[in-house]
Design an enzyme around this catalytic site. Structure first.
Site, mmCIF file in Angstrom:
data_model
loop_
_atom_site.group_PDB
_atom_site.id
_atom_site.type_symbol
_atom_site.label_atom_id
_atom_site.label_comp_id
_atom_site.label_asym_id
_atom_site.label_seq_id
_atom_site.Cartn_x
_atom_site.Cartn_y
_atom_site.Cartn_z
ATOM 1 N N ASP A 84 0.851 -1.192 0.000
ATOM 2 C CA ASP A 84 0.000 0.000 0.000
ATOM 3 C C ASP A 84 0.887 1.242 0.000
ATOM 4 O OD1 ASP A 84 0.983 -0.022 2.626
ATOM 5 O OD2 ASP A 84 -0.832 -0.977 3.385
ATOM 6 N N ASP A 86 1.323 4.931 1.701
ATOM 7 C CA ASP A 86 0.914 5.872 2.746
ATOM 8 C C ASP A 86 1.551 7.231 2.474
ATOM 9 O OD1 ASP A 86 -0.589 4.019 4.201
ATOM 10 O OD2 ASP A 86 1.225 3.191 5.084
ATOM 11 N N ASP A 163 8.691 3.266 13.432
ATOM 12 C CA ASP A 163 9.286 2.130 14.142
ATOM 13 C C ASP A 163 10.751 1.865 13.758
ATOM 14 O OD1 ASP A 163 8.382 1.268 11.655
ATOM 15 O OD2 ASP A 163 7.205 -0.417 12.407
HETATM 16 P P1 ATP Z 1 3.610 -3.294 4.925
HETATM 17 O O1 ATP Z 1 2.481 -2.366 4.541
HETATM 18 O O2 ATP Z 1 4.420 -3.756 3.806
HETATM 19 O O3 ATP Z 1 3.162 -4.379 5.810
HETATM 20 P P2 ATP Z 1 4.543 -0.970 6.332
HETATM 21 O O4 ATP Z 1 5.882 -0.617 6.912
HETATM 22 O O5 ATP Z 1 4.035 -0.078 5.260
HETATM 23 O O6 ATP Z 1 4.641 -2.468 5.836
HETATM 24 P P3 ATP Z 1 2.164 -0.269 7.730
HETATM 25 O O7 ATP Z 1 1.485 -1.003 8.821
HETATM 26 O O8 ATP Z 1 1.480 -0.058 6.445
HETATM 27 O O9 ATP Z 1 3.525 -1.049 7.507
HETATM 28 O O10 ATP Z 1 2.610 1.114 8.351
HETATM 29 C C1 ATP Z 1 3.072 2.206 7.571
HETATM 30 C C2 ATP Z 1 4.181 2.923 8.299
HETATM 31 O O11 ATP Z 1 3.703 3.413 9.558
HETATM 32 C C3 ATP Z 1 5.394 2.076 8.668
HETATM 33 O O12 ATP Z 1 6.288 1.949 7.598
HETATM 34 C C4 ATP Z 1 5.975 2.838 9.815
HETATM 35 O O13 ATP Z 1 6.695 3.975 9.388
HETATM 36 C C5 ATP Z 1 4.739 3.327 10.546
HETATM 37 N N1 ATP Z 1 4.308 2.364 11.583
HETATM 38 C C6 ATP Z 1 3.411 1.363 11.443
HETATM 39 N N2 ATP Z 1 3.237 0.699 12.583
HETATM 40 C C7 ATP Z 1 4.020 1.299 13.497
HETATM 41 C C8 ATP Z 1 4.279 1.086 14.892
HETATM 42 N N3 ATP Z 1 3.681 0.103 15.559
HETATM 43 N N4 ATP Z 1 5.153 1.920 15.505
HETATM 44 C C9 ATP Z 1 5.745 2.916 14.835
HETATM 45 N N5 ATP Z 1 5.565 3.153 13.532
HETATM 46 C C10 ATP Z 1 4.716 2.376 12.860
HETATM 47 MG MG MG Z 2 2.164 -0.227 4.347
#
Ligand code: ATP
Ligand code: MG
Length: 455
Positions: A84, A86, A163
């Site tokens: 996705d 963001d 994170d």
């Molecule tokens: P994917 O979508 O591929 O699973 P992602 O890193 O994009 O991985 P998301 O859950 O979509 O994960 O979150 C988007 C972003 O938000 C992350 O890349 C991170 O920067 C931030 N994020 C998400 N969850 C947390 C958390 N628990 N603590 C801190 N930052 C977070």
């Molecule tokens: Mg994501």
């Protein structure tokens, strides 16, 4: 999205100096902002969702800063297809929503803007500020996370609150550069997963970050940096405070995205698995034959293969496999206690599922198929002549048969049974009748031989 709720909507409240001061207390080298211009990185707009681009451009044209952030940037830099996209911006959610007709504000306390394009939703988050911790606010626990009053902030603060360093890279729509406040780009190139800030504190704030560490390490084949890794071994019990529904979402991502086997091994390595599937961990440990573990390993490897081939993978099957060890153990125990054979399996299933749901909840819609897969094991073993043909049309037959094959491969059930079903499935109608005849004849002879002679 993990963003927790702000008590006040004051934007922009924090100054960059504040963040710099905060960051110095975390790790001085994090202070240096690095900008990678368009010709120094590989992100091309061709690989960004047109809808995400539309949102970014409209934000920019309205005079705000717009960035692609998080997994989208990370995956594009790794030449992978992002799940996705963001977006982060200095516009407030309300300002974002004014720009789009198809926008909804979500989140009761921390507001996010969701811009809808059919099935695709582009999430737009306002830069989030750092809590200064000076007002003695120790935070409240919400959804297993320590939540303090949230405020909007600068991009630097936003970067610090994410994170891992590799998840904190910002693709700037105004000049197509990548901005890096936390040395995330270098970490990504080195294949290193590093949590931002004090590792233990960050895991305590939100224990799900431990599962995310495992997920990214497994998915992206990264090595976990020492300081990020060490607390993992000891902090698994923090997962007990996370709501089971949130854990379910994480577990799905861990086991249904093509790297389940690696994730499972890492979860066990870091003592995290036992806090997610306590009954399964016990059954693995107590099983001297080793079959329970082999069954899980094989099933997860198959699931990963199916994912690679673009075939569907069912959560009910995975949960069914992970919980089969405790279910069959309890089933045996109930039989020993003399419970009726027709009741033991369903009673064992009931008890195991209810125990499991207290840790990682399994939504109702997955209960039924999972139990059916288990219950069908008994019916497959029986090979009831008249019912066998009907069984083939059962909606869960295929999954149950696959499950049986796995069990046969690991010695949990006789290979002859699995082979019989394979032949039976492949046979035409006439041959099926013959196979069933043979089975009935064989059983009669067997019973006659066993019958004690009357004196
Ligand atoms: P994917 O979508 O591929 O699973 P992602 O890193 O994009 O991985 P998301 O859950 O979509 O994960 O979150 C988007 C972003 O938000 C992350 O890349 C991170 O920067 C931030 N994020 C998400 N969850 C947390 C958390 N628990 N603590 C801190 N930052 C977070
Ligand atoms: Mg994501």
């Amino acid at each position: 999205m993990w963003f927790d709720p702000p008590a006040t909507h004051s934007f922009p409240v924090k100054k960059i100096e504040f963040c710099i001061h905060k960051m110095e207390t975390i790790k001085p080298p994090l202070l240096k902002k690095r900008v990678y211009p368009r010709d120094e990185h590989i992100i091309s707009r061709d690989n960004i969702s047109p809808n995400a681009l539309k949102v970014l451009y409209r934000i920019k044209n309205a005079g705000f800063d717009g960035y692609l952030v998080g997994g989208g940037v990370r995956d594009l830099l790794l030449e992978k297809k992002p799940k996705d996209f963001d977006i982060a911006t200095n516009a407030t959610p309300e300002e974002v929503c004014h720009l789009f007709r198809n926008c909804r504000l979500i989140g009761r306390r921390f507001r996010l803007a969701h811009v809808h394009f059919g099935a695709e939703i582009i999430e737009v988050a306002t830069f989030r500020g750092q809590h200064d911790g000076n007002n003695g606010d120790a935070g409240q626990i919400v959804d297993g996370m320590i939540v303090r009053d949230n405020v909007y902030g600068s991009i630097e603060e936003d970067a610090c609150r994410r994170d891992f360093s590799i998840n904190s890279l910002y693709y700037n729509i105004s000049d197509f550069s990548v901005e890096d406040y936390v040395n995330g780009y270098e970490d990504l190139q080195a294949g290193r997963l590093r949590i931002l800030g004090d590792p233990e504190q960050r895991y305590r704030e939100d224990p799900v970050r431990m599962l995310r560490a495992v997920r990214f390490a497994a998915k992206l084949e990264l090595s976990i940096e020492k300081a990020t890794e060490s607390p993992l071994f000891a902090l698994g019990n923090l997962l007990e405070g996370v709501p089971p529904a949130r854990l379910f979402e994480e577990v799905l991502k861990l086991f249904l995205s093509g790297y389940a086997l690696r994730a499972f091994e890492l979860l066990r390595h870091y003592n995290l698995f036992k806090f997610l599937f306590p009954q399964s961990e016990i059954s693995i440990k107590e099983d001297v034959s080793g079959n329970v573990l082999v069954l899980i390993n094989k099933a997860l490897a198959n699931t990963d293969q199916r994912f690679l081939e673009g075939k569907p993978v069912a959560p009910a099957f995975i949960f069914g496999v992970l919980l089969w060890g405790p279910v069959s153990k309890l089933n045996a125990k109930y039989l020993e206690r003399g419970m009726s054979e027709s009741q033991t399996l369903s009673a064992a299933a009931e008890a195991v599922v209810s125990g499991q749901s207290r840790r990682v909840s399994i939504p109702r819609r997955f209960h039924t198929p999972m139990r059916e897969i288990w219950m069908l094991q008994e019916r497959l073993a029986k090979r009831a002549p008249r019912r066998s043909v009907r069984l083939l049309t059962h909606p869960r037959f295929r999954a149950a048969y696959d499950f049986l094959l796995l069990r046969a491969e690991t010695g949990d059930v006789d290979n002859e049974l699995a082979e019989w079903w394979t032949t039976f499935i492949d046979a035409d109608e006439t041959s099926r009748a013959e196979i069933l005849d043979n089975l009935t004849r064989g059983r009669r002879q067997f019973n006659r031989r066993r019958k004690p002679k009357a004196n």
